[in-house]
Design a protein around this motif. Structure first.
Motif, PDB file in Angstrom:
ATOM      1  N   ARG A  96       0.820  -1.211   0.000  1.00 54.14           N
ATOM      2  CA  ARG A  96       0.000   0.000   0.000  1.00 54.14           C
ATOM      3  C   ARG A  96       0.854   1.261   0.000  1.00 54.14           C
ATOM      4  O   ARG A  96       0.493   2.263  -0.627  1.00 54.14           O
ATOM      5  CB  ARG A  96      -0.901   0.010   1.233  1.00 54.14           C
ATOM      6  CG  ARG A  96      -1.763   1.269   1.355  1.00 54.14           C
ATOM      7  CD  ARG A  96      -2.443   1.337   2.720  1.00 54.14           C
ATOM      8  NE  ARG A  96      -3.232   0.142   2.990  1.00 54.14           N
ATOM      9  CZ  ARG A  96      -3.831  -0.084   4.155  1.00 54.14           C
ATOM     10  NH1 ARG A  96      -3.702   0.787   5.156  1.00 54.14           N
ATOM     11  NH2 ARG A  96      -4.542  -1.187   4.331  1.00 54.14           N
ATOM     12  N   TYR A  97       1.998   1.229   0.685  1.00 52.27           N
ATOM     13  CA  TYR A  97       2.779   2.448   0.895  1.00 52.27           C
ATOM     14  C   TYR A  97       3.953   2.560  -0.074  1.00 52.27           C
ATOM     15  O   TYR A  97       4.503   1.554  -0.536  1.00 52.27           O
ATOM     16  CB  TYR A  97       3.302   2.490   2.332  1.00 52.27           C
ATOM     17  CG  TYR A  97       2.198   2.634   3.359  1.00 52.27           C
ATOM     18  CD1 TYR A  97       1.683   3.882   3.678  1.00 52.27           C
ATOM     19  CD2 TYR A  97       1.656   1.515   3.989  1.00 52.27           C
ATOM     20  CE1 TYR A  97       0.660   4.019   4.610  1.00 52.27           C
ATOM     21  CE2 TYR A  97       0.643   1.643   4.920  1.00 52.27           C
ATOM     22  CZ  TYR A  97       0.143   2.898   5.220  1.00 52.27           C
ATOM     23  OH  TYR A  97      -0.874   3.025   6.134  1.00 52.27           O
ATOM     24  N   GLU A  98       4.326   3.802  -0.333  1.00 52.32           N
ATOM     25  CA  GLU A  98       5.537   4.082  -1.117  1.00 52.32           C
ATOM     26  C   GLU A  98       6.733   3.924  -0.176  1.00 52.32           C
ATOM     27  O   GLU A  98       7.353   4.894   0.267  1.00 52.32           O
ATOM     28  CB  GLU A  98       5.484   5.512  -1.668  1.00 52.32           C
ATOM     29  CG  GLU A  98       4.359   5.765  -2.659  1.00 52.32           C
ATOM     30  CD  GLU A  98       4.722   5.296  -4.055  1.00 52.32           C
ATOM     31  OE1 GLU A  98       5.801   4.696  -4.229  1.00 52.32           O
ATOM     32  OE2 GLU A  98       3.926   5.535  -4.978  1.00 52.32           O
ATOM     33  N   LEU A  99       7.052   2.687   0.138  1.00 56.04           N
ATOM     34  CA  LEU A  99       8.048   2.402   1.167  1.00 56.04           C
ATOM     35  C   LEU A  99       8.723   1.066   0.875  1.00 56.04           C
ATOM     36  O   LEU A  99       8.048   0.062   0.643  1.00 56.04           O
ATOM     37  CB  LEU A  99       7.381   2.354   2.547  1.00 56.04           C
ATOM     38  CG  LEU A  99       8.284   2.059   3.754  1.00 56.04           C
ATOM     39  CD1 LEU A  99       9.324   3.150   3.929  1.00 56.04           C
ATOM     40  CD2 LEU A  99       7.431   1.920   5.018  1.00 56.04           C
ATOM     41  N   VAL A 100      10.052   1.076   0.896  1.00 54.98           N
ATOM     42  CA  VAL A 100      10.850  -0.130   0.666  1.00 54.98           C
ATOM     43  C   VAL A 100      11.835  -0.275   1.814  1.00 54.98           C
ATOM     44  O   VAL A 100      12.428   0.718   2.272  1.00 54.98           O
ATOM     45  CB  VAL A 100      11.618  -0.042  -0.678  1.00 54.98           C
ATOM     46  CG1 VAL A 100      12.538  -1.239  -0.856  1.00 54.98           C
ATOM     47  CG2 VAL A 100      10.642   0.053  -1.845  1.00 54.98           C
ATOM     48  N   VAL A 101      11.995  -1.501   2.284  1.00 51.38           N
ATOM     49  CA  VAL A 101      12.993  -1.814   3.311  1.00 51.38           C
ATOM     50  C   VAL A 101      14.096  -2.626   2.660  1.00 51.38           C
ATOM     51  O   VAL A 101      13.832  -3.613   1.973  1.00 51.38           O
ATOM     52  CB  VAL A 101      12.375  -2.615   4.473  1.00 51.38           C
ATOM     53  CG1 VAL A 101      13.424  -2.884   5.545  1.00 51.38           C
ATOM     54  CG2 VAL A 101      11.195  -1.872   5.079  1.00 51.38           C
TER      55      VAL A 101
END
Length: 248
Positions: free
Chosen positions: A180-185
């Motif tokens: 859902r989020y514009e987020l990468v780990v």
């Protein structure tokens, strides 16, 4: 405030020693500030972060209240011959305050953050809580999402038609955000080293990860505090420094 970028010459033995010891690198960063005394517990916070773009492309970023002198780092882990030219001193420092003051509510940015996502657990009744690292990308993302409002930003969400993974519930009952989020780990690292000297050595163990993503500013003043004061624990060891860049 100042923002500094130093390119590490990873081919040099001194650089390899610093890159494999966050304790040594912390000492080297703090040695860049002549007025900072190790005994001064009230000294302003200095944040730093290593960015590994490639094996031979490593950058050290530092946010500090005063301008650093990184001559010793150039000698150990830079290009001393090139640095003899005043136009290429080996690092670049720019005033950070003008950028911080331009942050406005609703503006959107790309961000990068290296952090130490942790939580506290109690293994059995009557026992004190113990600090423990989050080890899965799901829990590491949730760690950051739980801190976004207080830190002055909101991680942006992808349009529904661009999400490849559905949201749902994990087997432990926690929400799974899918993508859902514009987020990468990425770039999870386990660090272990000794702190102190002589008979007073203490083992330090950390798990660090790097977050890349997009955010929207919700509270400019709170975000300024986050950018200059850091986010999370282990700030002395390369965690907590968030930097922003224009969204491409």
């Amino acid at each position: 405030m100042h923002l500094t970028r130093f390119r590490v010459n990873s081919a040099r033995p001194g650089a390899r020693r610093l890159l494999t010891s966050h304790q040594c690198l912390h000492a080297a960063v703090m040695s860049s500030f002549p007025a900072a005394l190790p005994s001064d517990k009230n000294a302003p916070r200095v944040l730093w972060r290593l960015d590994h773009h490639a094996r031979a492309e490593v950058f050290l970023y530092v946010v500090s209240p005063t301008r650093p002198d990184m001559t010793h780092l150039v000698e150990q882990a830079g290009w001393p011959s090139a640095a003899s030219n005043p136009e290429t001193p080996g690092w670049q420092t720019r005033p950070y305050t003008p950028f911080l003051e331009r942050l406005t509510e609703g503006s959107c940015w790309s961000f990068r953050l290296t952090a130490n996502p942790i939580h506290h657990i109690r293994r059995k009744d009557g026992e004190g809580t113990k600090r423990t690292a989050h080890l899965t990308a799901h829990h590491q993302k949730q760690w950051l999402l739980d801190r976004q409002d207080k830190s002055g930003f909101r991680i942006t969400q992808k349009p529904a038609d661009q999400r490849l993974l559905p949201a749902g519930r994990t087997h432990q009952g926690h929400e799974d955000h899918g993508d859902r989020y514009e987020l990468v780990v990425r770039d999870q690292r386990s660090l272990s080293f000794s702190k102190g000297s002589g008979g007073h050595r203490n083992a330090v163990r950390l798990v660090t990860v790097t977050f890349d993503g997009h955010l929207e500013v919700t509270d400019p003043e709170a975000l300024r505090r986050t950018l200059t004061g850091g986010l999370g624990k282990a700030k002395a060891y390369g965690c907590g420094l968030m930097t922003l860049a224009p969204v491409r």
